[in-house]
Design a protein around this motif. Structure first.
Motif, short mmCIF file in Angstrom:
data_model
loop_
_atom_site.label_atom_id
_atom_site.label_comp_id
_atom_site.label_asym_id
_atom_site.label_seq_id
_atom_site.Cartn_x
_atom_site.Cartn_y
_atom_site.Cartn_z
N PRO A 45 11.02 25.00 16.63
CA PRO A 45 10.36 24.52 17.62
C PRO A 45 11.07 24.28 18.95
N THR A 46 12.23 24.31 18.97
CA THR A 46 13.06 23.95 20.20
C THR A 46 13.62 25.30 20.72
N MET A 47 13.26 26.20 20.17
CA MET A 47 14.03 27.48 20.81
C MET A 47 13.23 28.10 22.09
N ILE A 48 13.67 28.32 22.87
CA ILE A 48 12.86 28.71 24.07
C ILE A 48 12.91 30.13 24.27
N LEU A 49 11.63 30.69 24.39
CA LEU A 49 11.73 32.14 24.56
C LEU A 49 10.24 32.48 25.28
N PRO A 50 10.53 33.59 26.16
CA PRO A 50 9.35 33.66 26.86
C PRO A 50 8.03 34.25 26.41
N PHE A 51 8.03 34.78 25.37
CA PHE A 51 6.83 35.45 24.30
C PHE A 51 7.04 34.96 22.85
N LYS A 52 6.72 33.68 22.58
CA LYS A 52 6.99 33.32 21.28
C LYS A 52 5.95 33.57 20.45
N GLY A 53 4.90 34.22 20.76
CA GLY A 53 3.67 34.46 20.06
C GLY A 53 3.72 35.99 19.66
N ASN A 54 4.76 36.67 19.66
CA ASN A 54 5.00 37.95 19.58
C ASN A 54 5.03 38.24 18.06
N MET A 55 4.51 39.33 17.60
CA MET A 55 4.37 39.92 16.21
C MET A 55 5.64 40.46 15.93
N VAL A 76 1.84 36.37 24.16
CA VAL A 76 2.54 37.59 23.58
C VAL A 76 2.69 38.64 24.66
N SER A 77 3.96 39.34 24.66
CA SER A 77 4.34 40.16 25.77
C SER A 77 3.41 41.64 25.66
N MET A 78 3.47 42.20 26.95
CA MET A 78 2.61 43.44 26.96
C MET A 78 3.54 44.60 26.00
N GLU A 79 4.82 44.18 25.98
CA GLU A 79 5.64 45.20 25.44
C GLU A 79 5.38 45.09 23.88
N ASN A 80 5.23 43.81 23.49
CA ASN A 80 4.73 43.59 21.94
C ASN A 80 3.33 44.21 21.70
N LEU A 81 2.41 43.89 22.61
CA LEU A 81 1.27 44.47 22.11
C LEU A 81 1.18 46.08 22.29
N ARG A 82 2.00 46.51 23.09
CA ARG A 82 2.12 48.04 23.07
C ARG A 82 2.68 48.53 21.71
N GLN A 83 3.63 47.91 21.27
CA GLN A 83 4.33 48.25 19.83
C GLN A 83 3.54 47.91 18.69
N VAL A 84 2.54 46.86 18.95
CA VAL A 84 1.90 46.66 17.73
C VAL A 84 0.72 47.72 17.70
N SER A 85 0.17 47.93 18.66
CA SER A 85 -0.82 48.99 19.02
C SER A 85 -0.50 50.31 18.49
N ALA A 86 0.95 50.51 18.79
CA ALA A 86 1.30 52.05 18.49
C ALA A 86 1.50 51.97 16.92
N THR A 87 1.94 50.56 16.43
CA THR A 87 2.17 50.79 14.95
C THR A 87 0.85 50.96 14.06
N ASN A 126 -2.94 34.37 28.58
CA ASN A 126 -1.67 35.31 28.26
C ASN A 126 -1.57 36.17 29.48
N ALA A 127 -2.36 36.75 30.03
CA ALA A 127 -2.15 37.75 31.14
C ALA A 127 -1.33 37.03 32.41
N TYR A 128 -1.49 35.74 32.57
CA TYR A 128 -0.93 34.99 33.70
C TYR A 128 0.58 34.98 33.30
N PHE A 129 0.77 34.63 31.97
CA PHE A 129 2.27 34.25 31.40
C PHE A 129 3.02 35.79 31.50
N ILE A 130 2.29 36.77 31.35
CA ILE A 130 2.68 38.43 31.25
C ILE A 130 3.48 38.52 32.75
N LYS A 131 2.48 38.08 33.77
CA LYS A 131 2.73 38.06 35.31
C LYS A 131 3.91 37.28 35.71
#
Ligand SMILES: Cc1ncc(COP(=O)(O)O)c(C=O)c1O
Length: 458
Positions: A149-159, A193-204, A222-227
């Protein structure tokens, strides 16, 4: 002190709220079986139960409602919504539904069968229930950091892509009729979730021939967080980012009650024509004709307008700023929260706040009840009440890794003064938190038990 963008609107209509006295609150809690879902809304002062369908519609949305076309088939309202969905989401087909879970129900009716496995970063409760209701099993493959819970990451929703790949290889593609991802990840702190992660999930998913559906409820946040956070996106508009996200998927489920800022509505999008035809059949049986789903024509118009307002960057700066403000103030008074704050909500870490209450006695529920008792504030438990379930093999209860209480912020509804009041009440609760105790079920239904369960103090 950081500057939090003020509301990019002013108030034209007001809805009175009142603070009932402590004795009345205690009586209300008993009458509700200690389940805040069973309280009367008029007995609540600040309602942070959900951001779903609780937003304030704009003057343009109310004006759009007046233009609603209530024709049974082929209404103008349908085509206005269709145009907005085409512009923003870009999928070839969609059906309107009365809300997000109805879209999930149709998708699961068509694709999920007994013992089928559906991976995601984290499924929300209604998605989980819809999958289980069809005999399938929801699988959460979020990155490990999401459990800290205390770890700060920009995209903590990533798969976790490694986990996803290993999972697919282990169980075989024949057992995975579809794969999903939730943006932002509501069940895990509203994290993006980051765009990079979405790209990788999609590719997989694509590599293994698995159809990819996005749970898109909070796509604009989500889009605004990416921005704001992802390199290379600062100059792109939220519309461009949204289009890029959805181009990676085969379809999406959407609860318009979130980022389309309406009180009711949803839709299911897809590119597959055959699946669309089957979806229309399901829709006609359960929701309504394909040009209105379970909605009135005016609802379709409100969604069409709200989808654009939800993507407005001035609005999104204020919206995410409001959540960040509440989180900052809570930290100042020593309340543990999931970091960084999510888009639509601040999640209190009830497990760390009340370490003396073990998960089987529901620390999140205990804190949520105390918020009502002390301040007539309604919140929701997102922990063992909502997610604990028996292991299918051993029958032993599996508890979620976090015991949270969600302070969900309705869109365009509460001011900074309301949020300050919430902080003040939590600071008071912290003074005597050792005195709080756990709860046990006196009634629990099989699915989605948090909505209608009853409890008593341990
Ligand atoms: C991530 C997510 N998916 C699906 C849903 C279900 O949407 P609805 O409440 O419109 O049925 C919700 C609602 O809160 C949600 O947050």
């Amino acid at each position: 002190m950081p500057i939090y963008p003020p509301e990019p609107f002013r108030i034209k209509m007001v809805e009175p709220i009142r603070l009932i006295d402590p004795l009345e609150r205690e009586q209300a809690l008993y009458a509700a079986g200690f389940n805040v879902f069973s309280l009367k809304a008029e007995d609540i002062f600040i309602d942070l139960l959900t951001d779903s369908g609780t937003g304030a519609m704009s003057q343009d949305q109310w004006a759009a409602i007046m233009k609603g076309d209530e024709s049974y088939a082929g209404a103008r309202s349908f085509f206005r919504l269709s145009e907005a969905i085409k512009q923003i989401f870009g999928f070839r087909y969609f059906v309107p539904t009365h809300q997000g879970r109805a879209a999930e129900n149709i998708l699961c009716a068509l694709l999920v069968g007994k013992d089928k496995l559906i991976p995601s970063n984290m499924h929300f409760d209604t998605t989980e229930a819809n999958i289980r209701g069809r005999g399938g099993q929801p699988i959460n493959l979020i990155i490990d950091e999401a459990n800290h819970p205390t770890m700060i990451l920009p995209f903590k929703g990533n798969m976790d892509i490694r986990k996803l790949r290993e999972f697919i290889q282990k169980v075989g593609t024949e057992n995975i009729p579809l794969g999903m991802i939730t943006i932002t990840n509501n069940a895990g702190g509203g994290q993006p979730v980051s765009m990079e992660n979405l790209r990788q999930v999609s590719a997989t998913y694509r590599e293994f021939g698995i159809p990819f559906y996005i749970d898109a409820c909070r796509f604009a946040e989500n889009a605004y967080f990416i921005k704001m956070r992802e390199p290379g996106y600062a100059q792109k508009s939220t519309l461009e980012i949204a289009r890029e996200m959805f181009a990676l998927a085969d379809g999406c489920t959407m609860s318009a009650k979130k980022d389309a800022i309406v009180n009711i509505g949803g839709f299911l999008c897809m590119n597959d024509e055959d699946l669309f035809q089957q979806a229309c059949n399901e829709l006609i049986m359960r929701e309504g004709f394909p040009t209105y789903g379970g909605l009135a024509g005016r609802d379709l118009d409100a969604i069409a307008t709200g989808l654009w307002e939800g993507l407005d960057e001035n609005y999104l700066a204020y919206r995410l700023g409001q959540t960040a403000y509440l989180a900052e103030r809570l930290k100042e008074v020593g309340i543990p929260i999931v970091e960084p704050p999510g888009g639509h909500a601040v999640y209190l870490d009830a497990g760390s706040f009340l370490p003396h209450i073990p998960p089987p006695q529901f620390p999140g529920l205990a804190l949520s009840i105390e918020l009502y008792r002390s301040g007539a504030i309604r919140t929701s438990e997102i922990g063992s009440v909502m997610f604990a379930h028996p292991d299918p093999i051993t029958g032993k209860m599996i508890h979620p890794s976090l015991e949270l209480v969600r302070l969900a912020i309705p869109r365009r509804v509460y001011t900074q003064a309301h949020l300050d009041y919430v902080v003040q009440i939590l600071a008071e609760i912290a003074q005597n938190k050792e005195k709080l105790h756990g709860y046990k079920f006196t009634y629990a239904p099989k699915f989605l038990r948090h909505f209608t369960a009853k409890f008593e103090p341990v």
